[in-house]
Scaffold this motif. Structure first.
Motif, short mmCIF file in Angstrom:
data_model
loop_
_atom_site.label_atom_id
_atom_site.label_comp_id
_atom_site.label_asym_id
_atom_site.label_seq_id
_atom_site.Cartn_x
_atom_site.Cartn_y
_atom_site.Cartn_z
N ASN A 131 0.90 -1.40 -0.09
CA ASN A 131 0.19 0.15 0.08
C ASN A 131 0.63 1.17 0.11
O ASN A 131 0.47 2.07 -0.83
CB ASN A 131 -1.07 0.03 1.30
N GLU A 132 1.86 1.21 0.81
CA GLU A 132 2.99 2.50 0.67
C GLU A 132 3.49 2.70 -0.51
O GLU A 132 3.81 3.52 -1.12
CB GLU A 132 3.89 2.26 2.08
N THR A 146 1.08 4.40 -3.14
CA THR A 146 0.60 5.63 -2.68
C THR A 146 1.51 6.58 -2.70
O THR A 146 1.21 7.97 -2.65
CB THR A 146 -0.32 5.26 -1.50
N GLN A 147 2.81 6.37 -2.19
CA GLN A 147 3.76 7.47 -1.81
C GLN A 147 4.51 7.73 -3.34
O GLN A 147 5.02 7.02 -3.97
CB GLN A 147 4.90 6.81 -0.84
N ASN A 188 -5.13 10.99 -0.42
CA ASN A 188 -4.24 10.50 -1.34
C ASN A 188 -4.85 10.35 -3.00
O ASN A 188 -6.12 10.23 -3.04
CB ASN A 188 -4.06 9.16 -0.89
N LEU A 205 -4.85 8.19 -4.97
CA LEU A 205 -5.02 6.90 -5.71
C LEU A 205 -6.31 6.67 -5.32
O LEU A 205 -7.18 5.90 -6.36
CB LEU A 205 -4.11 5.82 -5.13
N GLN A 206 -6.88 6.88 -4.18
CA GLN A 206 -8.34 6.75 -3.92
C GLN A 206 -9.27 7.52 -4.83
O GLN A 206 -10.42 7.09 -5.00
CB GLN A 206 -8.51 6.59 -2.59
N ASP A 228 1.36 13.06 -0.47
CA ASP A 228 0.55 11.89 -0.29
C ASP A 228 -0.49 11.86 0.23
O ASP A 228 -1.30 10.93 0.30
CB ASP A 228 1.73 11.05 0.58
N ILE A 279 -4.87 8.41 3.57
CA ILE A 279 -4.41 7.24 2.81
C ILE A 279 -5.05 6.08 3.11
O ILE A 279 -5.07 5.54 4.17
CB ILE A 279 -2.97 7.22 3.12
N ARG A 284 -4.20 -1.73 -10.25
CA ARG A 284 -3.37 -1.86 -9.34
C ARG A 284 -2.07 -2.79 -10.04
O ARG A 284 -0.85 -2.62 -9.77
CB ARG A 284 -3.74 -2.66 -8.14
#
Length: 444
Positions: free
Chosen positions: A7-8, A11-12, A166, A168-169, A278, A355, A374
């Protein structure tokens, strides 16, 4: 189920991160052209966890520089626009759009210090109301021949909005075909000939007299299919109305973080989800009309009812519980959060947290596109880590072959829907004053 480490990873995006290294292979929207008014064409921008100053000089050239002056770190975003560049307020050092130091006026006569100083600069390109910048090292990729870039300015409108979480969501809500039947459910249908202009899901589907709001409400369990393309993913969402008719919605994921979707029979939306850092992002959109010219004033006024300047923050959001009204929820809308779907999306995106903790989620059939994206993202991160060029890093020859993408929202024959959406796209292009002169994305 995803691990915390995974997940990190996805997203980062700051300097030194693997996903950040991937993102720096692409052009990113950094501002609307409207954000550089003639009275002060300069502003601070933050993208991918880095701080910059964006400005336009007296010759009309755009520049993007690191924000801290290379002399002693003072903020160039407050600089004076004069003498061919941006002048730091601290000691008067002057920089042009390429980062070249033109003057160090506090230094002694004959000083050559400015010849040894250069501020980090980044390539900038303007496309239909959006200023794009390339933040990576080396050669920048070419822009694809997408409709939103090829359309004349009369047929394109750009806008943006801030999201407090974040990136991505935000993207993953946009490529989720199933959520519209619930999150955007209205219990009353508007007259599509009335106030539908500029509003998604409020007009009739193509080749149909059924309002989209009714379609989403009454056929809430669609069949979803996802296929890979040269630009990312194409999504098919099918709602079988009868043995003879099936509603077809074709949308697209453009790597790394954009989607292209139908807004109405004649208009599409291309929307990017640009990380500020982020825990916050901006969406940037170009609304592209294949029919009549865009009513820029009306579309801007519609959106400024929801977003306030200068930062394009939502007027309805976390700070006022997204306008939630229990009485409305019982009888008018599924959410109880008004009739603007942007508010619904804002809630869905932000309510997952700054996040999203994907270690706790349980994905299902309706999450096909999320899963496929993903996988693409992880694969591209791996490619860059191995020194390879990722998906949608395009040279000029490749960029000329990536077109469209096609979007459709219409009623098709149940037998033969596969050809219907292609025929619809061809018909819309041929009838368009500008798109008739472009090559179809469905023809090699």
């Amino acid at each position: 189920m995803m691990s915390q480490q995974q997940n990190e990873l996805i997203t980062q995006v700051g300097p030194g991160t693997k996903c950040g290294a991937l993102m720096r292979h692409y052009w990113h929207p950094v501002a609307l052209t409207d954000e550089l008014p003639d009275e002060r064409p300069a502003k601070a921008v933050r993208v991918l966890g880095q701080d910059f100053v964006l400005f336009r000089d007296e010759r009309g050239r755009h520049g993007l520089l690191d924000r801290g002056c290379p002399h002693r770190g003072a903020d160039l975003a407050y600089g004076r626009l004069e003498d061919g560049g941006l002048r730091c307020l601290f000691h008067g050092w002057l920089f042009d759009v390429d980062g070249k130091c033109l003057e160090t006026p506090a230094e002694p006569d004959g000083s050559v210090l400015c010849q040894r100083v250069r501020q980090k600069s980044y390539p900038v390109v303007v496309k239909n109301g959006i200023i794009f910048a390339y933040l990576g090292e080396g050669e920048a990729p070419a822009f694809p021949d997408f409709d939103c870039f090829l359309a004349p300015g009369t047929h394109a409108f750009a806008f943006k909005g801030m999201i407090d979480c974040n990136w991505l969501q935000a993207l993953e809500v946009g490529i989720d075909p199933a959520h519209a039947s619930y999150l955007h459910r209205f219990y009353e249908d508007e007259d599509p000939s009335g106030e539908a202009y500029g509003k998604q899901f409020r007009a009739n589907s193509a080749d149909s007299n059924i309002p989209m709001s009714r379609m989403m409400r009454e056929y809430a369990r669609p069949t979803i299919d996802v296929e890979g393309t040269d630009y990312g993913l194409r999504l098919f969402t099918l709602r079988k109305i009868s043995e003879k008719h099936t509603h077809v919605r074709v949308t697209n994921l453009v790597f790394p973080y954009a989607f292209v979707i139908p807004m109405s029979t004649e208009m599409t939306i291309t929307q990017w989800h640009v990380p500020i850092d982020d825990t916050s992002c901006y969406w940037y959109a170009i609304f592209t009309s294949f029919g009549k010219p865009v009513d820029h004033q009306q579309m801007r006024e519609q959106r400024l009812q929801l977003y306030e300047l200068p930062d394009y923050k939502p007027r309805i959001g976390r700070q006022n519980n997204y306008g939630y009204n229990i009485t409305e929820q019982k009888s008018q809308t599924f959410t109880g959060m008004g009739f603007d779907i942007n508010v619904h999306d804002q809630w869905a995106i932000e309510s997952q947290g700054l996040i999203q903790d994907r270690t706790r989620e349980h994905l299902g059939y309706s999450d096909k596109a999320i899963i496929a994206y993903r996988r693409l993202l992880l694969s591209a991160i791996g490619q860059v880590s191995n020194g390879e060029k990722p998906l949608m890093w395009l040279d000029p020859a490749q960029a000329a072959t990536v077109r469209g993408p096609a979007t459709v929202d219409g009623m098709a024959p149940t037998e033969g829907w596969e050809s219907y959406w292609k025929e619809f796209d061809e018909r819309r292009r041929k009838e368009s004053s500008w798109a008739a002169h472009t090559r179809s994305p469905l023809v090699a």
